[in-house]
Design a protein around this motif. Structure first.
Motif, PDB file in Angstrom:
ATOM      1  N   ARG A   1       0.837  -1.210   0.000  1.00  0.00           N
ATOM      2  CA  ARG A   1       0.000   0.000   0.000  1.00  0.00           C
ATOM      3  C   ARG A   1       0.869   1.256   0.000  1.00  0.00           C
ATOM      4  NH1 ARG A   1      -3.057  -2.960   3.747  1.00  0.00           N
ATOM      5  NH2 ARG A   1      -2.175  -1.772   5.469  1.00  0.00           N
ATOM      6  N   ALA A   2       1.960   1.243   0.757  1.00  0.00           N
ATOM      7  CA  ALA A   2       2.852   2.407   0.793  1.00  0.00           C
ATOM      8  C   ALA A   2       3.464   2.651  -0.588  1.00  0.00           C
ATOM      9  CB  ALA A   2       3.945   2.203   1.834  1.00  0.00           C
ATOM     10  N   ASN A   3       3.911   1.593  -1.247  1.00  0.00           N
ATOM     11  CA  ASN A   3       4.469   1.738  -2.595  1.00  0.00           C
ATOM     12  C   ASN A   3       3.411   2.238  -3.574  1.00  0.00           C
ATOM     13  OD1 ASN A   3       7.213   1.013  -2.314  1.00  0.00           O
ATOM     14  ND2 ASN A   3       6.666  -1.133  -2.213  1.00  0.00           N
ATOM     15  N   ALA A   4       2.201   1.703  -3.483  1.00  0.00           N
ATOM     16  CA  ALA A   4       1.128   2.126  -4.377  1.00  0.00           C
ATOM     17  C   ALA A   4       0.781   3.594  -4.152  1.00  0.00           C
ATOM     18  CB  ALA A   4      -0.109   1.250  -4.169  1.00  0.00           C
ATOM     19  N   ARG A   5       0.703   4.017  -2.896  1.00  0.00           N
ATOM     20  CA  ARG A   5       0.401   5.418  -2.606  1.00  0.00           C
ATOM     21  C   ARG A   5       1.517   6.327  -3.095  1.00  0.00           C
ATOM     22  NH1 ARG A   5      -1.042   7.254   2.853  1.00  0.00           N
ATOM     23  NH2 ARG A   5      -1.973   8.912   1.641  1.00  0.00           N
ATOM     24  N   LEU A   6       2.750   5.879  -2.955  1.00  0.00           N
ATOM     25  CA  LEU A   6       3.879   6.680  -3.423  1.00  0.00           C
ATOM     26  C   LEU A   6       3.801   6.878  -4.934  1.00  0.00           C
ATOM     27  CD1 LEU A   6       6.340   8.014  -2.135  1.00  0.00           C
ATOM     28  CD2 LEU A   6       7.623   5.958  -2.615  1.00  0.00           C
ATOM     29  N   LYS A   7       3.410   5.834  -5.656  1.00  0.00           N
ATOM     30  CA  LYS A   7       3.289   5.932  -7.114  1.00  0.00           C
ATOM     31  C   LYS A   7       2.045   6.726  -7.525  1.00  0.00           C
ATOM     32  CE  LYS A   7       5.512   1.523  -7.979  1.00  0.00           C
ATOM     33  NZ  LYS A   7       5.288   0.129  -8.364  1.00  0.00           N
ATOM     34  N   ASP A   8       0.905   6.382  -6.954  1.00  0.00           N
ATOM     35  CA  ASP A   8      -0.362   6.949  -7.405  1.00  0.00           C
ATOM     36  C   ASP A   8      -0.619   8.369  -6.901  1.00  0.00           C
ATOM     37  OD1 ASP A   8      -0.743   4.502  -8.591  1.00  0.00           O
ATOM     38  OD2 ASP A   8      -2.094   3.748  -7.031  1.00  0.00           O
ATOM     39  N   GLU A   9      -0.235   8.653  -5.667  1.00  0.00           N
ATOM     40  CA  GLU A   9      -0.596   9.927  -5.060  1.00  0.00           C
ATOM     41  C   GLU A   9       0.554  10.921  -4.935  1.00  0.00           C
ATOM     42  OE1 GLU A   9      -2.613   9.247  -1.317  1.00  0.00           O
ATOM     43  OE2 GLU A   9      -3.481   7.390  -2.089  1.00  0.00           O
ATOM     44  N   PHE A  10       1.793  10.433  -4.896  1.00  0.00           N
ATOM     45  CA  PHE A  10       2.905  11.322  -4.585  1.00  0.00           C
ATOM     46  C   PHE A  10       3.988  11.368  -5.664  1.00  0.00           C
ATOM     47  CE2 PHE A  10       1.298   9.773  -0.384  1.00  0.00           C
ATOM     48  CZ  PHE A  10       0.556  10.911  -0.103  1.00  0.00           C
ATOM     49  N   GLY A  11       3.638  11.041  -6.902  1.00  0.00           N
ATOM     50  CA  GLY A  11       4.496  11.311  -8.050  1.00  0.00           C
ATOM     51  C   GLY A  11       5.647  10.383  -8.331  1.00  0.00           C
ATOM     52  N   ALA A  12       5.711   9.217  -7.719  1.00  0.00           N
ATOM     53  CA  ALA A  12       6.855   8.326  -7.967  1.00  0.00           C
ATOM     54  C   ALA A  12       6.773   7.618  -9.311  1.00  0.00           C
ATOM     55  CB  ALA A  12       6.967   7.293  -6.850  1.00  0.00           C
ATOM     56  N   ASP A  13       5.613   7.616  -9.942  1.00  0.00           N
ATOM     57  CA  ASP A  13       5.490   6.920 -11.232  1.00  0.00           C
ATOM     58  C   ASP A  13       5.860   7.803 -12.418  1.00  0.00           C
ATOM     59  OD1 ASP A  13       3.310   8.571 -10.973  1.00  0.00           O
ATOM     60  OD2 ASP A  13       1.932   7.212 -11.998  1.00  0.00           O
ATOM     61  N   SER A  14       6.105   9.068 -12.191  1.00  0.00           N
ATOM     62  CA  SER A  14       6.378   9.961 -13.326  1.00  0.00           C
ATOM     63  C   SER A  14       7.587  10.851 -13.045  1.00  0.00           C
ATOM     64  CB  SER A  14       5.149  10.823 -13.612  1.00  0.00           C
ATOM     65  OG  SER A  14       4.810  11.572 -12.454  1.00  0.00           O
ATOM     66  N   LEU A  15       8.743  10.250 -13.023  1.00  0.00           N
ATOM     67  CA  LEU A  15       9.975  11.019 -12.834  1.00  0.00           C
ATOM     68  C   LEU A  15      10.352  11.692 -14.146  1.00  0.00           C
ATOM     69  CD1 LEU A  15      12.368   8.809 -10.697  1.00  0.00           C
ATOM     70  CD2 LEU A  15      11.138  10.825 -10.021  1.00  0.00           C
ATOM     71  N   ARG A  16      10.630  12.973 -14.083  1.00  0.00           N
ATOM     72  CA  ARG A  16      11.023  13.725 -15.278  1.00  0.00           C
ATOM     73  C   ARG A  16      12.398  14.355 -15.088  1.00  0.00           C
ATOM     74  NH1 ARG A  16       7.489  11.012 -17.281  1.00  0.00           N
ATOM     75  NH2 ARG A  16       5.368  11.722 -17.617  1.00  0.00           N
ATOM     76  N   VAL A  17      13.255  13.675 -14.346  1.00  0.00           N
ATOM     77  CA  VAL A  17      14.600  14.177 -14.090  1.00  0.00           C
ATOM     78  C   VAL A  17      15.604  13.103 -14.489  1.00  0.00           C
ATOM     79  CG1 VAL A  17      13.900  15.727 -12.234  1.00  0.00           C
ATOM     80  CG2 VAL A  17      14.532  13.391 -11.692  1.00  0.00           C
ATOM     81  N   ARG A  18      16.830  13.513 -14.698  1.00  0.00           N
ATOM     82  CA  ARG A  18      17.898  12.580 -15.042  1.00  0.00           C
ATOM     83  C   ARG A  18      18.949  12.576 -13.942  1.00  0.00           C
ATOM     84  NH1 ARG A  18      19.368  13.217 -21.408  1.00  0.00           N
ATOM     85  NH2 ARG A  18      17.298  12.658 -22.167  1.00  0.00           N
ATOM     86  N   GLY A  19      19.520  11.415 -13.730  1.00  0.00           N
ATOM     87  CA  GLY A  19      20.588  11.292 -12.749  1.00  0.00           C
ATOM     88  C   GLY A  19      20.093  10.755 -11.418  1.00  0.00           C
ATOM     89  N   HIS A  20      20.953   9.993 -10.771  1.00  0.00           N
ATOM     90  CA  HIS A  20      20.621   9.348  -9.507  1.00  0.00           C
ATOM     91  C   HIS A  20      20.266  10.360  -8.424  1.00  0.00           C
ATOM     92  CE1 HIS A  20      21.484   7.372  -5.625  1.00  0.00           C
ATOM     93  NE2 HIS A  20      20.913   6.326  -6.211  1.00  0.00           N
ATOM     94  N   ALA A  21      21.065  11.403  -8.271  1.00  0.00           N
ATOM     95  CA  ALA A  21      20.835  12.383  -7.194  1.00  0.00           C
ATOM     96  C   ALA A  21      19.507  13.109  -7.382  1.00  0.00           C
ATOM     97  CB  ALA A  21      21.986  13.385  -7.138  1.00  0.00           C
ATOM     98  N   LYS A  22      19.194  13.522  -8.605  1.00  0.00           N
ATOM     99  CA  LYS A  22      17.937  14.225  -8.857  1.00  0.00           C
ATOM    100  C   LYS A  22      16.741  13.297  -8.682  1.00  0.00           C
ATOM    101  CE  LYS A  22      19.788  17.677 -12.014  1.00  0.00           C
ATOM    102  NZ  LYS A  22      19.773  18.172 -13.399  1.00  0.00           N
ATOM    103  N   ALA A  23      16.876  12.058  -9.146  1.00  0.00           N
ATOM    104  CA  ALA A  23      15.788  11.087  -8.986  1.00  0.00           C
ATOM    105  C   ALA A  23      15.552  10.807  -7.502  1.00  0.00           C
ATOM    106  CB  ALA A  23      16.117   9.793  -9.727  1.00  0.00           C
ATOM    107  N   MET A  24      16.626  10.646  -6.726  1.00  0.00           N
ATOM    108  CA  MET A  24      16.484  10.401  -5.293  1.00  0.00           C
ATOM    109  C   MET A  24      15.818  11.589  -4.607  1.00  0.00           C
ATOM    110  SD  MET A  24      16.927   8.218  -2.943  1.00  0.00           S
ATOM    111  CE  MET A  24      17.343   7.880  -1.263  1.00  0.00           C
TER     112      MET A  24
END
Length: 196
Positions: free
Chosen positions: A153-176
């Motif tokens: 549920r935490a993973n699903a909420r992170l993807k669905d509600e808090f933007g983890a499914d649509s990263l628009r940045v490049r690089g490990h540091a920016k993604a983190m």
């Protein structure tokens, strides 16, 4: 030595374990709940959450890194941040003797689902569960294992509600950084749900 064997060696620091994990952008593949392969390019966020869904630790790796390679660093990271931990619930991807031993060495009870491809002996004992269920005698670990859906549920909420499914940045540091904003909001939302 495999990465898991290196992590299991006595005296290996958390920092050394984290430095050994790949962080470059690459391709990851996994089977979804319907048995179909899903492929993506980028990174993979590994979360450790408590019973309430509160994120305790997070590690970002390459998309191709198997979950089992991050288990021991997550255990150490969470153990350093929290007080006493009694149980560690994991799915069948973490069914490895070294992970189970690391959990026991930390003074915890590992509750890990059986991976049928790796351990036929454990799978046979799992087949005997219906006998106990007919007698209505569930093991305490079986009851506790049902709480594992909290991390899903935490993973699903992170993807669905808090933007983890649509990263628009490049690089490990920016993604983190982008993902940790979502993890912070998830933590705040979890706290508000506990208060209300």
């Amino acid at each position: 030595m495999t990465r898991l064997e290196k992590q299991s060696q006595p005296g290996v620091s958390l920092q050394t374990m984290l430095e050994d994990l790949p962080k470059q952008c690459d391709v990851g593949t996994k089977k979804n709940s319907h048995g179909y392969k899903v492929t993506w390019q980028g990174y993979k966020l590994h979360l450790d959450v408590c019973d309430t869904g509160m994120p305790l630790s997070a590690i970002l790796t390459s998309a191709s890194v198997h979950d089992s390679q991050v288990a021991i660093p997550l255990m150490k990271m969470t153990g350093a941040r929290t007080g006493t931990i009694f149980y560690e619930l994991m799915d069948s991807a973490y069914d490895a003797p070294l992970i189970e031993a690391a959990s026991r060495d930390a003074g915890r009870v590992p509750i890990i689902d059986v991976n049928p491809r790796q351990n036929a002996e454990k799978q046979e004992s799992k087949r005997q569960r219906p006998v106990r269920e007919k007698l209505q005698l569930p093991l305490a670990q079986d009851v506790r294992f049902n709480e594992r859906t909290t991390v899903e549920r935490a993973n699903a909420r992170l993807k669905d509600e808090f933007g983890a499914d649509s990263l628009r940045v490049r690089g490990h540091a920016k993604a983190m950084c982008h993902l940790m904003f979502g993890v912070c909001v998830l933590a705040a939302d979890t706290l508000l749900r506990l208060v209300v």
